[in-house]
Design a protein around this motif. Structure first.
Motif, PDB file in Angstrom:
ATOM      1  N   TYR A 216       0.835  -1.206   0.000  1.00  0.00           N
ATOM      2  CA  TYR A 216       0.000   0.000   0.000  1.00  0.00           C
ATOM      3  C   TYR A 216       0.872   1.260   0.000  1.00  0.00           C
ATOM      4  O   TYR A 216       0.545   2.266  -0.633  1.00  0.00           O
ATOM      5  CB  TYR A 216      -0.925   0.007   1.217  1.00  0.00           C
ATOM      6  CG  TYR A 216      -2.085  -0.952   1.123  1.00  0.00           C
ATOM      7  CD1 TYR A 216      -3.220  -0.638   0.368  1.00  0.00           C
ATOM      8  CD2 TYR A 216      -2.055  -2.186   1.780  1.00  0.00           C
ATOM      9  CE1 TYR A 216      -4.282  -1.518   0.277  1.00  0.00           C
ATOM     10  CE2 TYR A 216      -3.113  -3.069   1.698  1.00  0.00           C
ATOM     11  CZ  TYR A 216      -4.224  -2.728   0.943  1.00  0.00           C
ATOM     12  OH  TYR A 216      -5.283  -3.613   0.845  1.00  0.00           O
ATOM     13  N   VAL A 217       2.000   1.207   0.699  1.00  0.00           N
ATOM     14  CA  VAL A 217       2.914   2.344   0.744  1.00  0.00           C
ATOM     15  C   VAL A 217       3.598   2.520  -0.610  1.00  0.00           C
ATOM     16  O   VAL A 217       3.681   3.631  -1.145  1.00  0.00           O
ATOM     17  CB  VAL A 217       3.969   2.141   1.849  1.00  0.00           C
ATOM     18  CG1 VAL A 217       4.892   3.349   1.940  1.00  0.00           C
ATOM     19  CG2 VAL A 217       3.296   1.865   3.193  1.00  0.00           C
ATOM     20  N   LEU A 218       4.093   1.414  -1.172  1.00  0.00           N
ATOM     21  CA  LEU A 218       4.811   1.483  -2.446  1.00  0.00           C
ATOM     22  C   LEU A 218       3.923   1.985  -3.578  1.00  0.00           C
ATOM     23  O   LEU A 218       4.394   2.700  -4.465  1.00  0.00           O
ATOM     24  CB  LEU A 218       5.363   0.099  -2.801  1.00  0.00           C
ATOM     25  CG  LEU A 218       6.513  -0.419  -1.933  1.00  0.00           C
ATOM     26  CD1 LEU A 218       6.856  -1.851  -2.318  1.00  0.00           C
ATOM     27  CD2 LEU A 218       7.738   0.479  -2.072  1.00  0.00           C
ATOM     28  N   LYS A 219       2.669   1.606  -3.558  1.00  0.00           N
ATOM     29  CA  LYS A 219       1.749   2.053  -4.610  1.00  0.00           C
ATOM     30  C   LYS A 219       1.723   3.575  -4.690  1.00  0.00           C
ATOM     31  O   LYS A 219       1.763   4.152  -5.787  1.00  0.00           O
ATOM     32  CB  LYS A 219       0.354   1.497  -4.347  1.00  0.00           C
ATOM     33  CG  LYS A 219      -0.709   1.931  -5.345  1.00  0.00           C
ATOM     34  CD  LYS A 219      -2.048   1.297  -5.011  1.00  0.00           C
ATOM     35  CE  LYS A 219      -3.128   1.742  -5.999  1.00  0.00           C
ATOM     36  NZ  LYS A 219      -3.446   3.186  -5.867  1.00  0.00           N
ATOM     37  N   ASP A 220       1.654   4.244  -3.549  1.00  0.00           N
ATOM     38  CA  ASP A 220       1.636   5.708  -3.550  1.00  0.00           C
ATOM     39  C   ASP A 220       3.025   6.285  -3.806  1.00  0.00           C
ATOM     40  O   ASP A 220       3.173   7.272  -4.530  1.00  0.00           O
ATOM     41  CB  ASP A 220       1.097   6.224  -2.207  1.00  0.00           C
ATOM     42  CG  ASP A 220      -0.377   5.922  -2.026  1.00  0.00           C
ATOM     43  OD1 ASP A 220      -1.065   5.649  -3.022  1.00  0.00           O
ATOM     44  OD2 ASP A 220      -0.835   5.921  -0.861  1.00  0.00           O
ATOM     45  N   TRP A 221       4.039   5.681  -3.214  1.00  0.00           N
ATOM     46  CA  TRP A 221       5.398   6.204  -3.372  1.00  0.00           C
ATOM     47  C   TRP A 221       5.856   6.154  -4.826  1.00  0.00           C
ATOM     48  O   TRP A 221       6.542   7.056  -5.310  1.00  0.00           O
ATOM     49  CB  TRP A 221       6.346   5.402  -2.479  1.00  0.00           C
ATOM     50  CG  TRP A 221       7.735   5.951  -2.417  1.00  0.00           C
ATOM     51  CD1 TRP A 221       8.123   7.150  -1.911  1.00  0.00           C
ATOM     52  CD2 TRP A 221       8.933   5.294  -2.857  1.00  0.00           C
ATOM     53  NE1 TRP A 221       9.489   7.300  -2.018  1.00  0.00           N
ATOM     54  CE2 TRP A 221      10.004   6.173  -2.587  1.00  0.00           C
ATOM     55  CE3 TRP A 221       9.212   4.061  -3.436  1.00  0.00           C
ATOM     56  CZ2 TRP A 221      11.330   5.855  -2.894  1.00  0.00           C
ATOM     57  CZ3 TRP A 221      10.523   3.737  -3.728  1.00  0.00           C
ATOM     58  CH2 TRP A 221      11.558   4.620  -3.459  1.00  0.00           C
ATOM     59  N   LEU A 222       5.444   5.098  -5.551  1.00  0.00           N
ATOM     60  CA  LEU A 222       5.802   4.949  -6.964  1.00  0.00           C
ATOM     61  C   LEU A 222       4.782   5.566  -7.898  1.00  0.00           C
ATOM     62  O   LEU A 222       4.956   5.517  -9.120  1.00  0.00           O
ATOM     63  CB  LEU A 222       5.951   3.458  -7.302  1.00  0.00           C
ATOM     64  CG  LEU A 222       7.064   2.707  -6.573  1.00  0.00           C
ATOM     65  CD1 LEU A 222       6.922   1.196  -6.801  1.00  0.00           C
ATOM     66  CD2 LEU A 222       8.440   3.181  -7.035  1.00  0.00           C
TER      67      LEU A 222
END
Length: 530
Positions: A216-222
C-alpha cells in the motif's frame, strides 16, 4: 468425456527420465542488449544487513519482488559496497535498516544527507534530516513485544519483534498506512507514513502481512495507477505429473467459476514421444477450461565462463511447439534471481512482457548483474497457504488490492488435498481475475501470441480453445529398429525347419501309438481281455 490413455510402467519410467533431462539446458554469455526494456525509473535499494539470523531474514528479497510487481527495475547494493556518486544516477532510493549497530558512513552518509530524490526507508532511526522534517516524523524504540498488524482488509499477529521503532508522531498532512498494536499495553501506532515523495515503514519481514502492508505504501510512493487483481497460480506441472488429476482440477475450478493460471515446465527434447503428446493434450484441456498457460523457467545447468548459448533457441522452440498445438502461452514464471542475470534475461525472458516472479529457489547465475530486468506485468507471487494465515477483517466496502497478487499452489499430490484447496478458493471472498482479459504478448522470431479482452490470438488469428484430443500411439517405437541382413532368407529357413521338426514329431508320435498297441496285445488272453 475424457479418454485416459495408459502405458506400461517400465515405458513410463523411461519417458520420465527423458522428461527430467529435457528441462536441463546449458547457457552461454549473451549481450544485455536483448534484455526486456522497462520504461519505469529504476530504484536504488541499499541495505545495511541481510539479517540472516533474525526474523527479518529475506526482507531485502521481498522488497525487490514488491518493486518488481510495479514494473520497476531495481539496483541492489549493500552499504559496505556503495560506490561514491551512485546516488546521483537515481531518482528514487529505498533503504532497508536491519541492524541498528550498522550506520551509513563516509560517502554514503554525506550523499544521503544531500539527496533530493524520492526516499523510502524501512526500519531504523537514522534518517536524513530532510526526510524526517518532510514527514514530521518522531520515532520511539519499542520493547520486545508481540505486535498485531492490520492493513487493508487483513490482520495478523506477528511473532515477537525485536529492534522495532514505532511511529510516535508525524505531520498533519502525512498519509498513514495500517496499524500496529502492542499486545502488552494496547498502544496503537501507524505501520507507515508518506508525504512529499518520502515514506517510512516500521518493519518488513518475509512471509507475513507486512508484505501486503508495504505494498500500500509502495503504490503511492511509486505513483502506480490502474486496477489490480488477484490470480490463482498452479505451479510444478511436469510431463510426468498426474495429468488426469490436473484435468480434474481444471474441471473443478471451471465449475466453481474460478479462472486460473497454470505454470508448466518446458520440454526441449523427445517432443514426439507419446508422453509429450499427453502433456500437450492436458494443457489443451486446461486452456479449454478457462485456464491460462505460463512457461515455467527451466532448470539450467550453467557455468560462469562456458556454455553453448542454446537457451534462447530452446525456449522459442517450446513456445512455438505450444502454439502449433493450439496452446497460447501468455507469460513466464521464474525465480527472482533470473531477472538479475544478463543471460537468463536476454535468452530466456526476452520473449515475454508478463512474468510471475517467485521467491528465489536453488539456482546458479551465469552472468549476474546488480540491476534487475523489469516487466510490464509481474504479479507478486504468494502461497495461498500464507494468505490464509491473514485474518479477514469485517470491513466494508472491500479495500482494493495495492498490487497484482498471484496466490500459488503446487500441483496437488492427491484428490483429497485438491478438493480441500478448491473448496478454500471457492469460499474465499476474492474475485479472481482472468489473465486472458489483460493485454499480454509473447513473441518469438516466427510468431506472436497475444491476449486481450478474453481472446487469444496467434499471429493475429483467433485461437479455438475447444477441447481437441487426438489418439496417442500406444505402440510407439522409442528406439529405431536395428538393421538386419538376409532377414528374408533366414525367415524361409525358419519355416522349413519348423515343417521338418513338426513332421518328425508326427512320425515319432505315430510310432509310439503303433508300439503301444502291439505291446498291449502281447498281454491279452486269446479269448478276450482279462
Amino acid at each position: 468425456m475424457r479418454k485416459s490413455f495408459g502405458i506400461p510402467r517400465t515405458t513410463m519410467l523411461i519417458v520420465l527420465a527423458f522428461a527430467l533431462a529435457c528441462t536441463i539446458v546449458t547457457t552461454g554469455p549473451a549481450s544485455a542488449a536483448n534484455s526486456p526494456a522497462s520504461t519505469a525509473d529504476p530504484v536504488l535499494l541499499l541495505y545495511d544487513s541481510l539479517a540472516l539470523s533474525t526474523s527479518r531474514k529475506g526482507n531485502v528479497e521481498t522488497l525487490e519482488r514488491l518493486l518488481a510487481a510495479y514494473g520497476v527495475p531495481v539496483a541492489v547494493m549493500a552499504f559496505d559496497r556503495y560506490a561514491e556518486g551512485t546516488l546521483k544516477s537515481y531518482r528514487r532510493v529505498a533503504i532497508v535498516r536491519n541492524a541498528p549497530d550498522l550506520s551509513a558512513n563516509g560517502a554514503l552518509a554525506s550523499e544521503l544527507a544531500a539527496y533530493d530524490g524520492d526516499y523510502l526507508q524501512i526500519g531504523g532511526q537514522e534518517l536524513p534530516d530532510r526526510v524526517r522534517a518532510g514527514l514530521g516524523l518522531k520515532l520511539a524504540p519499542a520493547p520486545m513485544d508481540t505486535i498485531r498488524l492490520e492493513a487493508g482488509d487483513y490482520g495478523q499477529t506477528l511473532s515477537t519483534v525485536a529492534d522495532l521503532d514505532l511511529i510516535a508522531g508525524t505531520s498533519f498532512d502525512a498519509k498513514k498506512y495500517g496499524t500496529l498494536t502492542s499486545m502488552s499495553d494496547g498502544r496503537r501506532t501507524p505501520y507507515a507514513v508518506s508525504a512529499k515523495g518520502f515514506a517510512y515503514a516500521c518493519c518488513l519481514s518475509a512471509d507475513s502481512l507486512t508484505e501486503l502492508a508495504l505494498a500500500y505504501v509502495l503504490k503511492d510512493w511509486l505513483s502506480a495507477a490502474g486496477d489490480f487483481g488477484a490470480y490463482v497460480l498452479i505451479k510444478e506441472i511436469y510431463p510426468f505429473s498426474d495429468l488426469e488429476l490436473l484435468k480434474t482440477l481444471a474441471d473443478k475450478l471451471y465449475d466453481a467459476g474460478v479462472p486460473f493460471t497454470a505454470s508448466v515446465k518446458p520440454v526441449f527434447y523427445n517432443t514426439n514421444y507419446p508422453a509429450m503428446q499427453r502433456y500437450l493434450q492436458a494443457l489443451q484441456y486446461v486452456q479449454a477450461r478457462n485456464g491460462s498457460i505460463l512457461v515455467d523457467a527451466p532448470a539450467v545447468a550453467a557455468t560462469s565462463t562456458v556454455g553453448d548459448g542454446s537457451l534462447r533457441g530452446k525456449m522459442s522452440g517450446f513456445i512455438e511447439l505450444l502454439a502449433a498445438n493450439g496452446i497460447a502461452p501468455l507469460g513466464m514464471s521464474a525465480s527472482l534471481f533470473w531477472t538479475y542475470d544478463k543471460v537468463y534475461a536476454s535468452q530466456g525472458m526476452t520473449f515475454f512482457d508478463s512474468v510471475f516472479l517467485s521467491p528465489n529457489a536453488d539456482g546458479q547465475h551465469v552472468q549476474s548483474t546488480s540491476t534487475s530486468a523489469a516487466f510490464a506485468f509481474s504479479p507478486y507471487v504468494m502461497p495461498f497457504a500464507q494468505f490464509q494465515d491473514f485474518e479477514r477483517l469485517s470491513v466494508a466496502p472491500r479495500t482494493p488490492l495495492p498490487l497484482n497478487l498471484a496466490l500459488s499452489f503446487d500441483l496437488f499430490p492427491d484428490a483429497a488435498s485438491m478438493d480441500d484447496a478448491v473448496d478454500a478458493i471457492s469460499r474465499s471472498w476474492i474475485p479472481f481475475a482472468d489473465l486472458k482479459n489483460g493485454t499480454h504478448a509473447v513473441r518469438t522470431d516466427r510468431l506472436t501470441v497475444l491476449s486481450s479482452g478474453g481472446s487469444l490470438l496467434i499471429d493475429g488469428k483467433p485461437l479455438d480453445i475447444g477441447k481437441h484430443e487426438r489418439a496417442v500411439d500406444e505402440h510407439y517405437a522409442y528406439t529405431a529398429a536395428a538393421k538386419t541382413s538376409f532377414a528374408k532368407l533366414f525367415g524361409i529357413q525358419n519355416r522349413i525347419l519348423m515343417v521338418i521338426i513338426g513332421a518328425s514329431l508326427a512320425v515319432f508320435g505315430l510310432f509310439l501309438f503303433i508300439g503301444y498297441r502291439r505291446y498291449r496285445r502281447k498281454f491279452q488272453y486269446p479269448g478276450g481281455s482279462q
